[in-house]
Design a protein around this motif. Sequence first.
Motif, PDB file in Angstrom:
ATOM      1  N   GLU A   1       0.764  -1.160  -0.193  1.00 33.60           N
ATOM      2  CA  GLU A   1       0.010   0.011   0.006  1.00 33.60           C
ATOM      3  C   GLU A   1       1.023   1.296  -0.083  1.00 33.60           C
ATOM      4  O   GLU A   1       2.025   1.163   0.161  1.00 33.60           O
ATOM      5  CB  GLU A   1      -1.006   0.069   1.351  1.00 33.60           C
ATOM      6  CG  GLU A   1      -1.918  -1.037   1.219  1.00 33.60           C
ATOM      7  CD  GLU A   1      -2.749  -1.000   2.606  1.00 33.60           C
ATOM      8  OE1 GLU A   1      -3.818  -0.311   2.689  1.00 33.60           O
ATOM      9  OE2 GLU A   1      -2.125  -1.396   3.391  1.00 33.60           O
ATOM     10  N   SER A   2       0.284   2.418  -0.337  1.00 34.20           N
ATOM     11  CA  SER A   2       1.164   3.612   0.073  1.00 34.20           C
ATOM     12  C   SER A   2       1.829   3.705   1.309  1.00 34.20           C
ATOM     13  O   SER A   2       0.912   3.481   2.278  1.00 34.20           O
ATOM     14  CB  SER A   2       0.349   4.926  -0.540  1.00 34.20           C
ATOM     15  OG  SER A   2      -1.105   4.619  -0.094  1.00 34.20           O
TER      16      SER A   2
ATOM     17  N   HIS B   1       1.322  -0.970  -6.905  1.00 33.14           N
ATOM     18  CA  HIS B   1       0.261  -1.337  -5.791  1.00 33.14           C
ATOM     19  C   HIS B   1      -0.729  -2.270  -6.597  1.00 33.14           C
ATOM     20  O   HIS B   1      -1.750  -2.757  -5.972  1.00 33.14           O
ATOM     21  CB  HIS B   1      -0.362  -0.122  -5.160  1.00 33.14           C
ATOM     22  CG  HIS B   1      -1.105   0.692  -6.174  1.00 33.14           C
ATOM     23  ND1 HIS B   1      -0.413   1.553  -7.094  1.00 33.14           N
ATOM     24  CD2 HIS B   1      -2.550   0.723  -6.542  1.00 33.14           C
ATOM     25  CE1 HIS B   1      -1.236   1.996  -7.828  1.00 33.14           C
ATOM     26  NE2 HIS B   1      -2.648   1.574  -7.596  1.00 33.14           N
TER      27      HIS B   1
ATOM     28  N   ILE C   1      -2.080  -5.529  -8.067  1.00 32.25           N
ATOM     29  CA  ILE C   1      -1.583  -6.959  -7.761  1.00 32.25           C
ATOM     30  C   ILE C   1      -1.737  -7.773  -9.030  1.00 32.25           C
ATOM     31  O   ILE C   1      -0.821  -8.352  -9.400  1.00 32.25           O
ATOM     32  CB  ILE C   1      -2.797  -7.641  -6.835  1.00 32.25           C
ATOM     33  CG1 ILE C   1      -2.356  -6.809  -5.436  1.00 32.25           C
ATOM     34  CG2 ILE C   1      -2.103  -9.053  -6.501  1.00 32.25           C
ATOM     35  CD1 ILE C   1      -3.620  -7.345  -4.522  1.00 32.25           C
TER      36      ILE C   1
ATOM     37  N   LEU D   1      -5.088  -8.570   0.991  1.00 32.41           N
ATOM     38  CA  LEU D   1      -5.026  -7.733  -0.404  1.00 32.41           C
ATOM     39  C   LEU D   1      -5.486  -8.736  -1.722  1.00 32.41           C
ATOM     40  O   LEU D   1      -6.096  -7.967  -2.378  1.00 32.41           O
ATOM     41  CB  LEU D   1      -3.345  -7.671  -0.847  1.00 32.41           C
ATOM     42  CG  LEU D   1      -2.755  -6.556  -0.103  1.00 32.41           C
ATOM     43  CD1 LEU D   1      -0.872  -6.674  -0.558  1.00 32.41           C
ATOM     44  CD2 LEU D   1      -3.132  -5.266  -0.286  1.00 32.41           C
TER      45      LEU D   1
ATOM     46  N   PRO E   1      -4.380   2.193   7.012  1.00 34.90           N
ATOM     47  CA  PRO E   1      -2.937   1.851   6.751  1.00 34.90           C
ATOM     48  C   PRO E   1      -2.171   2.794   7.790  1.00 34.90           C
ATOM     49  O   PRO E   1      -2.283   4.118   7.662  1.00 34.90           O
ATOM     50  CB  PRO E   1      -2.629   2.104   5.365  1.00 34.90           C
ATOM     51  CG  PRO E   1      -3.966   2.560   4.840  1.00 34.90           C
ATOM     52  CD  PRO E   1      -4.967   2.508   5.739  1.00 34.90           C
TER      53      PRO E   1
ATOM     54  N   ASP F   1      -5.923   2.991  -1.579  1.00 35.58           N
ATOM     55  CA  ASP F   1      -5.469   1.918  -1.592  1.00 35.58           C
ATOM     56  C   ASP F   1      -6.527   0.893  -1.803  1.00 35.58           C
ATOM     57  O   ASP F   1      -7.747   1.037  -1.664  1.00 35.58           O
ATOM     58  CB  ASP F   1      -4.831   1.494  -0.297  1.00 35.58           C
ATOM     59  CG  ASP F   1      -3.521   2.357  -0.094  1.00 35.58           C
ATOM     60  OD1 ASP F   1      -2.639   2.116  -1.074  1.00 35.58           O
ATOM     61  OD2 ASP F   1      -3.117   2.757   0.992  1.00 35.58           O
TER      62      ASP F   1
ATOM     63  N   VAL G   1      -7.338  -1.942  -0.431  1.00 37.82           N
ATOM     64  CA  VAL G   1      -8.227  -2.385   0.545  1.00 37.82           C
ATOM     65  C   VAL G   1      -9.080  -1.219   1.291  1.00 37.82           C
ATOM     66  O   VAL G   1     -10.323  -1.759   1.340  1.00 37.82           O
ATOM     67  CB  VAL G   1      -6.949  -2.781   1.846  1.00 37.82           C
ATOM     68  CG1 VAL G   1      -7.968  -3.450   3.219  1.00 37.82           C
ATOM     69  CG2 VAL G   1      -6.240  -3.943   1.457  1.00 37.82           C
TER      70      VAL G   1
ATOM     71  N   LEU H   1      -6.573 -11.740 -12.282  1.00 36.73           N
ATOM     72  CA  LEU H   1      -5.492 -12.127 -10.949  1.00 36.73           C
ATOM     73  C   LEU H   1      -5.680 -13.652 -11.121  1.00 36.73           C
ATOM     74  O   LEU H   1      -4.772 -14.336 -10.775  1.00 36.73           O
ATOM     75  CB  LEU H   1      -6.272 -11.720  -9.919  1.00 36.73           C
ATOM     76  CG  LEU H   1      -5.477 -11.970  -8.567  1.00 36.73           C
ATOM     77  CD1 LEU H   1      -3.950 -11.377  -8.782  1.00 36.73           C
ATOM     78  CD2 LEU H   1      -6.085 -11.323  -7.460  1.00 36.73           C
TER      79      LEU H   1
END
Lengths: 320, 320
Positions: free
Chosen positions: A46-47, A213, A215, A254, A276, B184, B186, B259
């Motif tokens: 994440e950031s 970021h 995936i 994630l 986060p 992000d 999440v 994914l």
Amino acid sequence: MDSLIEIEDLTKWYIPKGRNEDKIIKAVDGIDLSINKGEVLGIIGESGCGKSTLARLLVALEKPTFGSIKFEGIPINQILKENRLYFKKNCQMIFQDPFDTFDPRNNIQKILTTPLKTHDIGSSHKKRTDIIIKVMEEAGIKPAKDFIHRYPHELSGGQLQRISIIRSMLLNPKLIIADEPVSMLDVSVRADIINILLNLTKKHGVSMIFISHDIATTCYISDKIAIMYLGKVVEIGSTDDIIKKAKHPYTKVLISNCASIDPFEKKDKIKVKGEPPTPVGTGPGCYFYERCYKSCNGCKESYPEMMDLGNGHYASCFNI
Amino acid sequence: MALLEIKNLNITYKTDKKEIKAVKDFSLDVEAKDSIGIVGESGSGKSTLAMGILKLLPKETTKITGKILFNGVDLLKLSEEKLRNLRWRDISVVFQKSMNSLSPVHKIGFQMEDIYRVHEPNVSDEEVRKRILELFKFVNLSDRVYTLYPHELSGGMMQRVSIALSLIHYPKLLILDEATTALDVVTQGQILDEIMKLEEGLDLTRMMITHDISVVASSCKKVVVMYGGCLLESGYVQDVLINPKHPYTQGLLDSFPALTGEKKNLRGIPGSIPDLSLEYKSCIFANRCKKARDICFKKVPETKILPNEWNVACHLLGGF
């Protein structure tokens, strides 16, 4: 396979004025990694997890607080002292925003011939121009002659990111570090850029670190993936192992939160608590402890060691 | 009658030298309680459309023709005073950087009270407070946020505050313009879930503008695909995203890496977005389209209506 770069206990702390121990920003907090020749390593996080700081450490734009980076077995401090150009030639970086990468006052010809001149490749200006035209056409910028006299603002983001990739490949480096190279680009352009990057690295046997970021994109491009959380690698393994056999709760979170383009694919998103956090005043327990859905008392007391799960798959969690 | 009916909307930006047609002959019906996603690349006119619905575009440099009927009232003909009453109370919008519009020198609670009183000047302090705390619960914020300043919140929390603010007057139409893009994975997943859950109890219609198809796939009922200011395809998510009829939609879906499932090669869409200052007498996507035939370069395609509210603007429909 030979390893190209080896990182041991790499740490970067930003220490605030007054050296207040509680407020040290632990951007990168003890990372061990190695990258083999010709391998693509994806780094996801994440950031604020320190992935860009890691990239900057690797190309020696930042100095580590502790730890060592060995390039072909030699510590980079030593290489930088003895043969600075050799390191700069072999370690190239691609940045996120192509519009910020180049000097707006230089045209594409100047941008691309400068590194060649610095490293003494090509005997004359004309020969160097011939080299860049050849490489540009190889990367799909055709006709290259129309482009070399343009300035960065006259190109679209996708074209300029291609120039950025071309510049990094020009010197035949051994390692490319791509820090979010496609996140600024439109989806339809993204696929092209990724394919160029993959083709060029495969063709020349270059290793790459792909930081993102996203995936799904990272899985598409990488052989190996490392998941970062608050300056630490929490899980690393081959792409298949990470996606199908993820062990660390954070990796699972994630993956389960990654939205799919298939509206029928309903995934049970794993919920995490809180936001986060920032890498300030972490520890002594597992950094993910407060947000983890599996946390137990032991997690609070010490940071879990990396566990070997076979086949180069490692994860650091007590509950595996 | 649909809640929002857009009929033959044209939005043109005027500059000294040329006119840029950002939205062209756009028609769309949005039924009450629908959730509709508008996807397109940058420059496709999706944000212009959102701004146009609320008439937030500068009057001097834009020309809007057509009709935007909200509950049967043409928004384009309303006076500024009436529009001001309608904005936020009936139609509210959250932008990508909405969180940046929070005042840094006032507490969150104070700012929210202030905004509540604009449309409801005669409410008591307790009522306002109750409403705000109720909204916090909706978007999963703790009561503590009431007395915090914006800089004390993370990006995700601030965007939650923005979403809470947009709902403060029980709007009928909520426009989210890339509202979760900067967050992000999440956090984005969680906010999307919260928005969907919250809709169940409210009489709320949602219009979601994004470049990320996966966001639409996981949170919307219907989807509209825009390109160069035109509507190319629209319909239910399970039709359009599973079995796309327009070559542009197909290209867009092929550009997304998946994914899970089999690894297929990514294919982008070659070329770049059209110059909107030109007059197009052909299909706007024709010069990038792999399947383009002669007719595509000669005539603007009409929008064909398939069963189940599925609209496609392509000459080749049915006869590939």
